[in-house]
Write an enzyme that holds these catalytic residues in place. Structure first.
Site, PDB file in Angstrom:
ATOM      1  N   SER A 148       0.836  -1.200   0.000  1.00  0.00           N
ATOM      2  CA  SER A 148       0.000   0.000   0.000  1.00  0.00           C
ATOM      3  C   SER A 148       0.876   1.258   0.000  1.00  0.00           C
ATOM      4  O   SER A 148       1.711   1.430  -0.885  1.00  0.00           O
ATOM      5  CB  SER A 148      -0.962  -0.043   1.186  1.00  0.00           C
ATOM      6  OG  SER A 148      -1.993   0.917   1.035  1.00  0.00           O
ATOM      7  N   ASP A 246      -9.025  -5.257  -5.434  1.00  0.00           N
ATOM      8  CA  ASP A 246      -8.456  -4.036  -4.871  1.00  0.00           C
ATOM      9  C   ASP A 246      -8.754  -2.865  -5.801  1.00  0.00           C
ATOM     10  O   ASP A 246      -8.373  -2.897  -6.974  1.00  0.00           O
ATOM     11  CB  ASP A 246      -6.950  -4.207  -4.714  1.00  0.00           C
ATOM     12  CG  ASP A 246      -6.271  -2.996  -4.083  1.00  0.00           C
ATOM     13  OD1 ASP A 246      -6.975  -2.034  -3.718  1.00  0.00           O
ATOM     14  OD2 ASP A 246      -5.037  -3.027  -3.959  1.00  0.00           O
ATOM     15  N   HIS A 278      -7.383  -5.653  -1.113  1.00  0.00           N
ATOM     16  CA  HIS A 278      -6.214  -4.881  -0.712  1.00  0.00           C
ATOM     17  C   HIS A 278      -5.532  -5.510   0.512  1.00  0.00           C
ATOM     18  O   HIS A 278      -6.185  -5.858   1.485  1.00  0.00           O
ATOM     19  CB  HIS A 278      -6.656  -3.452  -0.397  1.00  0.00           C
ATOM     20  CG  HIS A 278      -5.547  -2.466  -0.278  1.00  0.00           C
ATOM     21  ND1 HIS A 278      -4.721  -2.148  -1.336  1.00  0.00           N
ATOM     22  CD2 HIS A 278      -5.112  -1.721   0.769  1.00  0.00           C
ATOM     23  CE1 HIS A 278      -3.846  -1.239  -0.946  1.00  0.00           C
ATOM     24  NE2 HIS A 278      -4.045  -0.981   0.328  1.00  0.00           N
TER      25      HIS A 278
END
Length: 304
Positions: A148, A246, A278
């Protein structure tokens, strides 16, 4: 603008984080045999790291894995249960000396603070003054990995190498579900059913960087027209991992394609994990797909 799922602002100006604050102490893991310890990198800022040393039976020096955690630049740390457990496992499976970086968080410390802290940490690692790094680490085999916003930081550090900010050239960079965005919708982002569009992860950029002028700033959109060419990326190999469910997946794909087109001289690999969202590898580390991802990472680091 507040983000109730991540943090709250107290009237006196303090920030109370609502997740990622639990502290797991360093230890020797009885299952993996990995030992961990904490180190202060910069006493003036509080930037620190958790180091993970695998059990090894030979005198050969180990590859160094530098890990940057996710959390939207606002929450989490190397000391939280999810990240301690995951990097502990990475150290064991990759047989690598892992260094998980504790950089300062927004909104108290907006960007580029996280980038500058990451740069400070890499210089500290490159300096070789820490005992484990000096005795066990191989500075000719340094890898960057993050998920991320941590993947975003990895990209930035790869680009900063071209500015001669540190000596080490990275053998490889792993971007897991990278946190990028842009002004123009691409791919499935044009789908009206994509509930993410206009959602918190997009708006969060304005908390992370209050002076943000638009989503095509180079640190938000590294493949935008105004971003430096990716041919400057300071590493030999890259793997970009996205997840089918995601909302950021198109950004990872665009990054991979732009890197391939840039004239960069390294080897790039793209992986899409179907049916997952995600940072699924943190939430479901024992799942078959998380295990498949781990095998990919082992092969990536041990590639000759």
């Amino acid at each position: 603008m507040e983000f109730e799922s991540l943090f709250m602002r107290i009237k006196d100006g303090r920030v109370e984080r609502l997740m990622g604050t639990e502290f797991i102490p360093p230890s020797t893991d009885p299952e993996t045999g990995v030992s961990s310890k904490d180190a202060i990198i910069d006493p003036t800022t509080g930037v620190s790291a958790r180091l993970f040393l695998p059990r090894t039976s030979n005198s050969l020096k180990l590859p160094i894995l530098i890990y940057f955690h996710g959390g939207g630049f606002c929450v989490e740390s190397p000391f939280s249960p999810a990240y301690h457990a995951y990097v502990n496992t990475l150290s064991a499976e990759l047989n690598a000396l892992a260094v998980s970086i504790n950089y300062r968080l927004a909104p108290e410390h907006p960007l580029p603070t996280a980038y500058n802290d990451a740069c400070t940490a890499i210089k500290w690692i490159d300096g070789g003054q820490e005992e484990w790094l000096r005795d066990y680490g191989d500075l000719d085999r340094v890898f960057l990995m993050g998920d991320s916003c941590g993947a975003n930081i990895c990209h930035q550090m790869g680009m900063r190498w071209s500015e001669s900010l540190f000596d080490v050239k990275f053998k490889g960079v792993v971007l897991i579900n990278p946190y990028f965005w842009g002004e123009e919708r691409i791919g499935f982002e044009n789908n009206e059913d994509c509930k993410f569009l206009g959602g918190d992860l997009v708006k969060l950029w304005h908390i992370v960087c209050p002076e943000l002028r638009g989503y095509d700033e180079a640190f938000v959109n590294p493949v935008g027209d105004g971003a430096p060419s990716l041919d400057r990326l300071g590493c030999e190999r890259v793997v970009v991992c996205v997840a089918e469910l995601d909302p950021l997946r198109e950004r990872g794909r665009a990054y991979y394609e732009k890197l391939r087109e840039s004239g960069w001289g390294g080897v790039a690999e793209f992986v899409e994990v179907m049916g997952e969202g995600h940072v699924f590898h943190l939430f479901k580390p024992e799942s078959d797909k998380a295990q498949d991802l781990m095998k990919l990472l082992v092969d990536f680091v041990n590639h000759k």
